[in-house]
Structures are given as structure tokens and as C-alpha cells.
Design a protein around this motif. Structure first.
Motif, PDB file in Angstrom:
ATOM      1  N   ASP A 112      34.327   8.989  34.240  1.00 28.36           N
ATOM      2  CA  ASP A 112      33.797  10.055  35.091  1.00 28.36           C
ATOM      3  C   ASP A 112      33.567  11.375  34.341  1.00 28.36           C
ATOM      4  OD1 ASP A 112      33.871   8.895  38.095  1.00 28.36           O
ATOM      5  OD2 ASP A 112      35.510   8.047  36.912  1.00 28.36           O
ATOM      6  N   HIS A 130      30.557  12.635  34.099  1.00 29.23           N
ATOM      7  CA  HIS A 130      29.658  13.313  35.051  1.00 29.23           C
ATOM      8  C   HIS A 130      28.863  14.458  34.429  1.00 29.23           C
ATOM      9  CE1 HIS A 130      30.330  11.062  38.687  1.00 29.23           C
ATOM     10  NE2 HIS A 130      31.643  11.136  38.545  1.00 29.23           N
ATOM     11  N   ASP A 190      30.348   6.357  35.283  1.00 31.61           N
ATOM     12  CA  ASP A 190      29.936   7.673  35.776  1.00 31.61           C
ATOM     13  C   ASP A 190      29.861   8.690  34.637  1.00 31.61           C
ATOM     14  OD1 ASP A 190      29.436   6.771  38.287  1.00 31.61           O
ATOM     15  OD2 ASP A 190      31.004   7.920  39.286  1.00 31.61           O
ATOM     16  N   HIS A 218      27.200   6.353  39.980  1.00 30.92           N
ATOM     17  CA  HIS A 218      26.228   7.401  39.649  1.00 30.92           C
ATOM     18  C   HIS A 218      25.303   6.961  38.513  1.00 30.92           C
ATOM     19  CE1 HIS A 218      27.890  10.910  41.977  1.00 30.92           C
ATOM     20  NE2 HIS A 218      28.853  10.015  42.104  1.00 30.92           N
ATOM     21  N   HIS A 245      34.903   0.205  37.052  1.00 25.61           N
ATOM     22  CA  HIS A 245      34.845   1.568  37.595  1.00 25.61           C
ATOM     23  C   HIS A 245      35.645   1.685  38.899  1.00 25.61           C
ATOM     24  CE1 HIS A 245      33.280   5.596  37.914  1.00 25.61           C
ATOM     25  NE2 HIS A 245      32.832   5.375  39.133  1.00 25.61           N
ATOM     26  N   HIS A 266      36.663   6.356  39.092  1.00 26.44           N
ATOM     27  CA  HIS A 266      35.994   6.436  40.395  1.00 26.44           C
ATOM     28  C   HIS A 266      36.623   7.404  41.398  1.00 26.44           C
ATOM     29  CE1 HIS A 266      33.043   5.291  43.264  1.00 26.44           C
ATOM     30  NE2 HIS A 266      33.689   4.333  43.883  1.00 26.44           N
ATOM     31  N   HIS A 297      38.752   9.771  40.627  1.00 22.01           N
ATOM     32  CA  HIS A 297      39.027  11.004  39.879  1.00 22.01           C
ATOM     33  C   HIS A 297      40.492  11.448  40.037  1.00 22.01           C
ATOM     34  CE1 HIS A 297      34.497  12.339  39.839  1.00 22.01           C
ATOM     35  NE2 HIS A 297      34.628  11.020  39.818  1.00 22.01           N
TER      36      HIS A 297
HETATM   37 ZN    ZN Z   1      32.826   9.635  39.582  1.00 18.74          ZN
END
Ligand code: ZN
Length: 242
Positions: free
Chosen positions: A8, A10, A36, A63, A115, A149, A151
């Protein structure tokens, strides 16, 4: 073998750079990314280039897939959807190619990566409680499964009597006979109230897990999000780590 395992990111370049810097003193042999890599932040191409350069394996997040139309953006909340549409528009060919190549799961002799959950990984369900953990433990073929996923960093344990526990210790020694699902937290958008970037180190020799944090330039990551025309909320939430 010392594994550097993170998830993540991101599109948060400042957070990713801080994590890579922190890993430098940890004698990491192999890096894994649990998905992600893009979505929410302003630097998808820069983050993917760095992730591609250091990782042995990366798996897909929702994502990642939504940004290349492999997962319905309608399944995401409004902020996430806006960021996915922005990302889809913004990414270059190299990033798109990387995202298209991501598999849903990975397994080697030490561990499994996914994930969300091992049951129906393509649905990207959240692994949040012991019932969710139970289903993934039932499918898991290795002793360890690393996930992202939600977080939220933490560890689900299934002992030899089939009891499932949840722990949030930052350092953890693994016991033989138990199985573990380790959520490594989020590099680029932590949600446990600690705004610092989250990442994990797994030492298969000493059988230890470390859930670590690294401070980074949150103000700059936030500013870039706002300047890129992404929802301001996505920048603001970085300050509180929620
Ligand atoms: Zn995420």
C-alpha cells in the motif's frame, strides 16, 4: 534470508523513499510488495519505477487493477474512485505494463503473499477479524502469509490447538507449529493513527517479524496531492494517519 516486505505505497513517493532509506541499514536480501502501489497519491509512475527496481515480486491490489480497468472502480468509495480515475489518466506505458503483469498471489518455500484474503483473492475482501483469518488459514500452504489492504499492521496467529489470536506487537518471534498472517500495514497511507510510513522485516533465519515505522515529509506528499487536483481529503488524512 532477510525479507523486506511492504504494501500500500499508494503513489506516495516521499513515504516510499523514507522506507527504502530505512531498509538500507537492515541487510535485506529480498524485497516483496503486496499491492496497491498506486492510487490516492500524486506519484504513481515514480513509485512504480522504484518498486520495480527493488522488488523480487509484487502482487496486485485493487487500486492497481482498478487503474487499468481490471477491477470495477464502482466498487471503491468516492475518494478512492476519483483517485483511480486520475491515476488511469496519468500513468505512463511502463507503469501500465507493470500493473498488467501483477499476479494475485505468490508463494515460495517460506511464505505466501496476497493483498486481501486467500479465499477469492480477486474480490479484494478485507481480512479484519478472526473469522476472515480462519478462512485464509484454511487455504494457506505455508506457515506465513503476508497481507496488506486494511492499512492496519498486526499479526493473526493460529496455534496448534486451532485457536486464532490477534497481536499488534512491533517485534514478534515465531513459534514452530503455529501459522501466521502478518499485515505489514501501509507505506503511503497508514490508518492506525500513526502517520509514519509502515513496513515489515521478516528474518527467516531467526524467525522474527518486525513491524517498523519511518518518518517522512508528509507536508510535501500532501501538497502534491492537492496541487495534482486530487481530493484534498486524501492529503489531509496523511497528517493524522487515519
Ligand atoms: Zn490500499
Amino acid at each position: 534470508m532477510r525479507y523486506g516486505i511492504f504494501s500500500d505505497v499508494h503513489s506516495n513517493l516521499e513515504a516510499l523513499e523514507a522506507v527504502i532509506e530505512a531498509y538500507k541499514s537492515e541487510a535485506i536480501d529480498k524485497y516483496f510488495c503486496i499491492g496497491d502501489s498506486v492510487g490516492y497519491g500524486a506519484n504513481p509512475n515514480e513509485c512504480v519505477a522504484k518498486i520495480k527496481a527493488i522488488t523480487a515480486v509484487a502482487v496486485a491490489g485493487n487500486h492497481d487493477q482498478a487503474s487499468i480497468n481490471l477491477y470495477p472502480a464502482d466498487n471503491l468509495n468516492s475518494f478512492a474512485r476519483q483517485a483511480v480515475l486520475w491515476t488511469a489518466d496519468y500513468i505512463n506505458e511502463e507503469t501500465r505494463y507493470f500493473l498488467e503483469g501483477l499476479k494475485l498471489t505468490f508463494k515460495n518455500e517460506d511464505l505466501t503473499l496476497v493483498h486481501g484474503t486467500l479465499d477469492n483473492p480477486e474480490e479484494f475482501n478485507y481480512l479484519s477479524d478472526s473469522d476472515d483469518a480462519w478462512r485464509t488459514f484454511g487455504i494457506l500452504q505455508t506457515n506465513l502469509c503476508f497481507i496488506g489492504h486494511t492499512h492496519l499492521p498486526g499479526i493473526f496467529i493460529r496455534d496448534m490447538l486451532d485457536n486464532v489470536f490477534y497481536r499488534q506487537d512491533p517485534s514478534f518471534k515465531l513459534k514452530q507449529g503455529n501459522k501466521y498472517i502478518i499485515n505489514v500495514g501501509s507505506v503511503g497511507q497508514p490508518r492506525d493513527g500513526d502517520p509514519r510510513a509502515g513496513f515489515c522485516i521478516f528474518d527467516s533465519g531467526s524467525q522474527t517479524i518486525h513491524l517498523e515505522r519511518a518518518a517522512y515529509d508528509i507536508a510535501q506528499a500532501r501538497r502534491k496531492i492537492i496541487e495534482a487536483g486530487l481530493p484534498q481529503y486524501l492529503g489531509d488524512r496523511l497528517l493524522s494517519g487515519r
